[in-house]
Motif scaffolding. Structure first.
Motif, PDB file in Angstrom:
ATOM      1  N   HIS A 109     -16.204 -79.267  32.625  1.00 61.17           N
ATOM      2  CA  HIS A 109     -17.296 -78.902  33.527  1.00 61.17           C
ATOM      3  C   HIS A 109     -16.926 -77.631  34.282  1.00 61.17           C
ATOM      4  CE1 HIS A 109     -18.023 -83.301  33.110  1.00 61.17           C
ATOM      5  NE2 HIS A 109     -19.279 -82.938  33.214  1.00 61.17           N
ATOM      6  N   ARG A 110     -17.916 -76.988  34.841  1.00 60.52           N
ATOM      7  CA  ARG A 110     -17.744 -75.813  35.685  1.00 60.52           C
ATOM      8  C   ARG A 110     -18.935 -75.738  36.626  1.00 60.52           C
ATOM      9  NH1 ARG A 110     -19.808 -75.098  30.978  1.00 60.52           N
ATOM     10  NH2 ARG A 110     -21.433 -73.590  30.597  1.00 60.52           N
ATOM     11  N   PRO A 111     -18.884 -75.122  37.746  1.00 59.26           N
ATOM     12  CA  PRO A 111     -17.769 -74.484  38.425  1.00 59.26           C
ATOM     13  C   PRO A 111     -16.884 -75.518  39.133  1.00 59.26           C
ATOM     14  CG  PRO A 111     -19.674 -74.356  39.843  1.00 59.26           C
ATOM     15  CD  PRO A 111     -20.126 -75.029  38.552  1.00 59.26           C
ATOM     16  N   LEU A 112     -15.807 -75.044  39.719  1.00 55.33           N
ATOM     17  CA  LEU A 112     -14.840 -75.922  40.368  1.00 55.33           C
ATOM     18  C   LEU A 112     -15.483 -76.793  41.445  1.00 55.33           C
ATOM     19  CD1 LEU A 112     -11.977 -76.923  40.780  1.00 55.33           C
ATOM     20  CD2 LEU A 112     -11.574 -74.945  42.284  1.00 55.33           C
ATOM     21  N   SER A 113     -16.366 -76.240  42.254  1.00 62.00           N
ATOM     22  CA  SER A 113     -16.985 -77.034  43.319  1.00 62.00           C
ATOM     23  C   SER A 113     -17.740 -78.231  42.738  1.00 62.00           C
ATOM     24  CB  SER A 113     -17.924 -76.178  44.171  1.00 62.00           C
ATOM     25  OG  SER A 113     -18.931 -75.592  43.352  1.00 62.00           O
ATOM     26  N   SER A 114     -18.391 -78.055  41.611  1.00 63.15           N
ATOM     27  CA  SER A 114     -19.112 -79.161  40.967  1.00 63.15           C
ATOM     28  C   SER A 114     -18.150 -80.130  40.296  1.00 63.15           C
ATOM     29  CB  SER A 114     -20.125 -78.629  39.958  1.00 63.15           C
ATOM     30  OG  SER A 114     -21.122 -77.878  40.634  1.00 63.15           O
ATOM     31  N   VAL A 115     -17.043 -79.624  39.768  1.00 66.58           N
ATOM     32  CA  VAL A 115     -16.014 -80.487  39.181  1.00 66.58           C
ATOM     33  C   VAL A 115     -15.475 -81.432  40.247  1.00 66.58           C
ATOM     34  CG1 VAL A 115     -13.665 -80.514  38.201  1.00 66.58           C
ATOM     35  CG2 VAL A 115     -15.353 -78.871  37.364  1.00 66.58           C
TER      36      VAL A 115
END
Length: 141
Positions: A109-115
């Motif tokens: 998944h991406r971006p880190l904030s959503s991961v």
């Protein structure tokens, strides 16, 4: 011009809510899953079905860029979505064994904030279960 692919097209007519992959019904006994939201590698059909079963409920929709064969023994899903109002992009690669069963699943998944959001939501859902160890927790340890 924004070239960020995890934002999707913005075209609601492309949003699917009915996708269920066929490979999920054909898991090898020793199937494993790796992913950017995971700490560790879950193994076995029951673990994979439990984790992916709940994970799929987090998507508001799926907007597919590509779904189909990948090489001679693989399958890929490339899609975008929203989770709790945050954009998320996913690339799932499935490798099949000689019997045609899904043996290795890699979900990125991406971006880190959503991961991080995704892993925390999964951690809250699976708290107190054998699957909790694979996800972020909000405990200050």
């Amino acid at each position: 011009m924004n070239l960020t692919t995890y934002l999707g097209s913005g075209d609601a007519s492309k949003h699917r809510r009915d996708y269920r992959p066929d490979w999920l019904d054909n898991l090898a006994d020793d199937v494993t899953m790796e992913g950017s939201v995971l700490n560790g590698i879950p193994q076995g059909p029951e673990a994979i079905r439990q984790i992916l079963g709940f994970a799929r409920t987090l998507y508001e929709y799926q907007e597919f860029i590509y779904v189909g064969p990948y090489g001679s023994a693989g399958f890929v899903e490339d899609y975008t979505s929203m989770v709790r109002g945050e954009p998320i992009g996913s690339v799932v690669v499935i490798r099949f064994n000689e019997d045609g069963q899904a043996a290795r699943i890699v979900v990125n998944h991406r971006p880190l904030s959503s991961v991080l959001l995704w892993s925390e939501l999964m951690g809250k859902h699976f708290a107190g279960t054998p699957y909790a160890e694979y996800f972020l927790t909000t405990d200050a340890g």
